[in-house]
Each structure stands twice: as structure tokens, then as C-alpha cells.
Design an enzyme around this catalytic site. Sequence first.
Site, PDB file in Angstrom:
ATOM      1  N   ARG A  92      41.530  -4.311  65.031  1.00  0.00           N
ATOM      2  CA  ARG A  92      40.375  -3.785  65.776  1.00  0.00           C
ATOM      3  C   ARG A  92      40.705  -3.551  67.252  1.00  0.00           C
ATOM      4  O   ARG A  92      40.222  -2.591  67.854  1.00  0.00           O
ATOM      5  CB  ARG A  92      39.173  -4.727  65.657  1.00  0.00           C
ATOM      6  CG  ARG A  92      38.597  -4.787  64.274  1.00  0.00           C
ATOM      7  CD  ARG A  92      37.947  -3.444  63.890  1.00  0.00           C
ATOM      8  NE  ARG A  92      37.503  -3.488  62.518  1.00  0.00           N
ATOM      9  CZ  ARG A  92      37.987  -2.729  61.533  1.00  0.00           C
ATOM     10  NH1 ARG A  92      38.933  -1.863  61.771  1.00  0.00           N
ATOM     11  NH2 ARG A  92      37.505  -2.824  60.316  1.00  0.00           N
ATOM     12  N   GLU A  95      42.592  -0.393  67.227  1.00  0.00           N
ATOM     13  CA  GLU A  95      41.652   0.686  66.953  1.00  0.00           C
ATOM     14  C   GLU A  95      40.855   1.044  68.214  1.00  0.00           C
ATOM     15  O   GLU A  95      40.667   2.222  68.530  1.00  0.00           O
ATOM     16  CB  GLU A  95      40.708   0.257  65.831  1.00  0.00           C
ATOM     17  CG  GLU A  95      39.688   1.291  65.441  1.00  0.00           C
ATOM     18  CD  GLU A  95      38.782   0.776  64.338  1.00  0.00           C
ATOM     19  OE1 GLU A  95      38.691   1.463  63.313  1.00  0.00           O
ATOM     20  OE2 GLU A  95      38.163  -0.304  64.509  1.00  0.00           O
ATOM     21  N   SER A 118      50.832  -0.332  84.481  1.00  0.00           N
ATOM     22  CA  SER A 118      51.977  -1.173  84.146  1.00  0.00           C
ATOM     23  C   SER A 118      51.572  -2.274  83.176  1.00  0.00           C
ATOM     24  O   SER A 118      50.497  -2.849  83.290  1.00  0.00           O
ATOM     25  CB  SER A 118      52.541  -1.818  85.418  1.00  0.00           C
ATOM     26  OG  SER A 118      53.535  -2.766  85.091  1.00  0.00           O
TER      27      SER A 118
END
Length: 166
Positions: A92, A95, A118
Site C-alpha cells: 500500500r 501503491e 534526496s
Amino acid sequence: MEASGERAAVVRRLMEVKEESGKTFSEIAAETGLTNVYVAQLLRRQAHLKADTVPALRAALPTLTDELVQLMMQPPFRSYNPDIVQEPAIYRLNEAVMHFGESIKEIINEEFGDGIMSAIDFYCSVDKVQGADGKDRVVVTFDGKYLPYTEQKSEHMMSRPTRKTS
């Protein structure tokens, strides 16, 4: 470079030390002045323990052995198990970054210019807050230094030999 089996054994030992302390990553972080994610990175051998942090970490984790401290002070082999992406919480997170990534990139470009955040000069934390509806919410903070892309002018390339013209 640590062999994966050796690294796994060290991580198991470090997680046992944490378990013996009875403390959460956030509690250890509060005692050491580190972020909770960095504490987890240290104990998972994904970050390098600095000498000036050793006393605070030893105080927070009293059963931490000299051998483990020495291993933690060696630069780690930073990697991940590709199978871990299947773990639901990690899936998740991935995602969410993929779903919002293009928009986040556009905002970085608008606010800073052509560049990136960075992951080296970087801080990360996970916090628990109450939402407006009173339900628990997860706040993941990525705090990275902005790094602009550079125009690659040959005159600035220090590794390039100076060419003499006739």
C-alpha cells in the site's frame, strides 16, 4: 558486504534486543534523539550506527552487546528482499507513492525547479494522529534535501582531461 543469511541472523538478534527492552521504535527514538524510522533502519541493518549515538542507544537497549554494536557501526549493505513488496502495508505504501508520485513530482518541479528529493540527506518518521472523525491516522513524513539536476557543461566536468588546442 554481509551475506544475506548473516544479515538475517544479526537482524534477528537486534530485534530480540528490542523485544527484551519492551520498547517501541518510537520510545527508543525519543530516548536516542533519532527518528523512529531511523531506529528501525539501524535495527534492520539498513543504516550505519554512528559512534556518537552509541551511548544513547546502549542506554535505550541495555542488552545490546559489544559485538552487535560493532556490526551496527559497519556500513551496511542496503538492500531489500523483493518479496517484501507483497506484504500488505508495504504494498500500500508503494501503491500510494505510485498513485501520487506524478503529482508530487510536478509540485516539486513547480516549487523548486527541475530536480529530485534526496534519499541520502533524508529524514523519515511515522506518526499516529487522530483524524477529524476521531479515527487513527498514519502520517508518514519524507523530509529530503532538494537536489537540482545540473546542466552538463564539459567545462565543469572535473574528471575530463583538459584538451589542448593547437
